[in-house]
Scaffold this motif. Sequence first.
Motif, short mmCIF file in Angstrom:
data_model
loop_
_atom_site.label_atom_id
_atom_site.label_comp_id
_atom_site.label_asym_id
_atom_site.label_seq_id
_atom_site.Cartn_x
_atom_site.Cartn_y
_atom_site.Cartn_z
N ASP A 275 46.64 -17.42 -22.18
CA ASP A 275 45.71 -16.51 -22.81
C ASP A 275 45.93 -15.15 -22.16
O ASP A 275 45.42 -14.88 -21.08
CB ASP A 275 44.27 -16.99 -22.60
N TYR A 276 46.71 -14.30 -22.83
CA TYR A 276 47.11 -13.02 -22.25
C TYR A 276 46.14 -11.92 -22.65
O TYR A 276 45.78 -11.76 -23.81
CB TYR A 276 48.52 -12.66 -22.74
N TRP A 277 45.68 -11.15 -21.64
CA TRP A 277 44.84 -9.97 -21.86
C TRP A 277 45.55 -8.77 -21.26
O TRP A 277 45.83 -8.74 -20.06
CB TRP A 277 43.48 -10.13 -21.18
N GLY A 278 45.86 -7.77 -22.08
CA GLY A 278 46.54 -6.58 -21.58
C GLY A 278 45.76 -5.32 -21.92
O GLY A 278 45.33 -5.14 -23.06
N GLY A 279 45.58 -4.47 -20.93
CA GLY A 279 44.78 -3.27 -21.13
C GLY A 279 45.48 -2.00 -20.70
O GLY A 279 46.70 -1.86 -20.80
N ILE A 280 44.68 -1.08 -20.15
CA ILE A 280 45.21 0.21 -19.73
C ILE A 280 46.22 0.04 -18.59
O ILE A 280 47.27 0.68 -18.59
CB ILE A 280 44.04 1.13 -19.31
N LYS A 281 45.93 -0.80 -17.64
CA LYS A 281 46.82 -1.01 -16.50
C LYS A 281 48.19 -1.49 -16.96
O LYS A 281 49.23 -1.05 -16.45
CB LYS A 281 46.21 -2.01 -15.53
N GLU A 282 48.21 -2.42 -17.90
CA GLU A 282 49.47 -3.01 -18.37
C GLU A 282 50.20 -2.11 -19.36
O GLU A 282 51.35 -2.41 -19.73
CB GLU A 282 49.19 -4.36 -19.04
N GLY A 283 49.57 -1.05 -19.83
CA GLY A 283 50.20 -0.16 -20.80
C GLY A 283 50.03 -0.62 -22.23
O GLY A 283 50.61 -0.02 -23.15
N ASP A 284 49.24 -1.68 -22.45
CA ASP A 284 49.01 -2.17 -23.81
C ASP A 284 47.96 -1.34 -24.53
O ASP A 284 47.91 -1.32 -25.76
CB ASP A 284 48.57 -3.63 -23.77
N ILE A 285 47.09 -0.67 -23.77
CA ILE A 285 46.11 0.26 -24.33
C ILE A 285 46.42 1.64 -23.78
O ILE A 285 46.55 1.82 -22.56
CB ILE A 285 44.67 -0.14 -23.94
N LYS A 286 46.53 2.60 -24.68
CA LYS A 286 46.81 3.98 -24.28
C LYS A 286 45.77 4.91 -24.90
O LYS A 286 45.38 4.73 -26.06
CB LYS A 286 48.21 4.41 -24.71
N ILE A 287 45.32 5.88 -24.13
CA ILE A 287 44.41 6.90 -24.63
C ILE A 287 45.23 8.16 -24.87
O ILE A 287 45.83 8.69 -23.95
CB ILE A 287 43.27 7.19 -23.63
N VAL A 288 45.27 8.62 -26.12
CA VAL A 288 46.13 9.75 -26.45
C VAL A 288 45.33 10.83 -27.18
O VAL A 288 44.30 10.57 -27.81
CB VAL A 288 47.33 9.32 -27.32
N GLY A 289 45.84 12.06 -27.11
CA GLY A 289 45.33 13.16 -27.93
C GLY A 289 43.93 13.62 -27.60
O GLY A 289 43.21 14.06 -28.50
#
Length: 357
Positions: A275-289
């Motif tokens: 069960d993989y959870w990826g977020g900001i640390k992993e680079g799967d979530i990015k905040i842009v603009g």
Amino acid sequence: MRMRFLKRLAVLAALVIPMHAFADDPLKVGFIYVGPIGDHGWSYQHDQGRKALEEHFGDKVQTTYVENVNEGADAERTLRRLAQAGNDVIFATSFGFMNAVARVAKDYPDKVFLHATGYKRAKNLGTYLSVTYEGRYVSGTAAGLVTQSNKIGFIASFPIPEVIRDINATFLAARKVNPDVELKVVWVSTWFDPAKEADAANTLMDQGVDVIIQHTDSPAAMLAAEKRGKWAVGQASDMSHFGPHAHLLSVVDDWAPYYIQTVQDVMDGTWKSEDYWGGIKEGDIKIVGLSDRLTDEQTSKVNDTIEAIRTGKLHPFTGPIYDQAGKLRIKEGEVATHEQLSSMDWYVHGMTATYPQ
């Protein structure tokens, strides 16, 4: 005697050669999308991940996709067709595909199935998600800082744990920087319907909302906010070009790292269901603009929030957290477990919206 020995060696060799040991045989990878790849949101970003997979592996992989698949009998039929067509790895990219992919995975134990945002797993079926609530927490922080009416709007798709925890994360963050904030929610019962999404955005703005956040996939809300001079947050992809003035920030799902690593693991024979959870640390979530209309102080607070989540100093669901009825759900100093987050079916304390039935 020698001939019998050589035949036995050949049989043994056939038993231990991996499915994809021959370099000339590409690994076939299938994708099933709930929306069109042109939605500029969820399905679009998954397809960007598919394209990144092709670019990374070249002729070592062969990918295919099916878009606009309904979350019912159509999903099961489509998944079976992908398996029967020889796809070795199949990514099912919407919560509503869960029961279908579980049934099909059981019938094709030699295939690897991955299901986005679900919770049913098997030896050949894993689950994965991007930790969208981290992006919502950043969105809530920014929204709480810029709102003039103290009314933020959330366009919600379906009342599943993923959406509920994103609503809660948005509200917790907004209230942290602005105790007077109210979060209004409109449920549209769809992932992708530009007309419904636009109607929902306009309904919220008619109620005094001046920042729109969405858990739906089209840029309709961004376009509506641009037209009416309000703020909006992009969903799944960078939506800044749809509302250059309205755009507060976009929460981007980058699926490429996960898809590339998963396929590499299958090729190497090291893949195991998880069960993989990826977020900001992993680079799967990015905040842009992030908008340049924010003050330096506001920009600093938003960036500090991103960095605190990235480094682990901040978890959006750290107790004490009470539900809407005042019941303690997460104890002081404790961080919500994956199990608690995966089954979240309650609003946090202070929410005035009625919990969906």
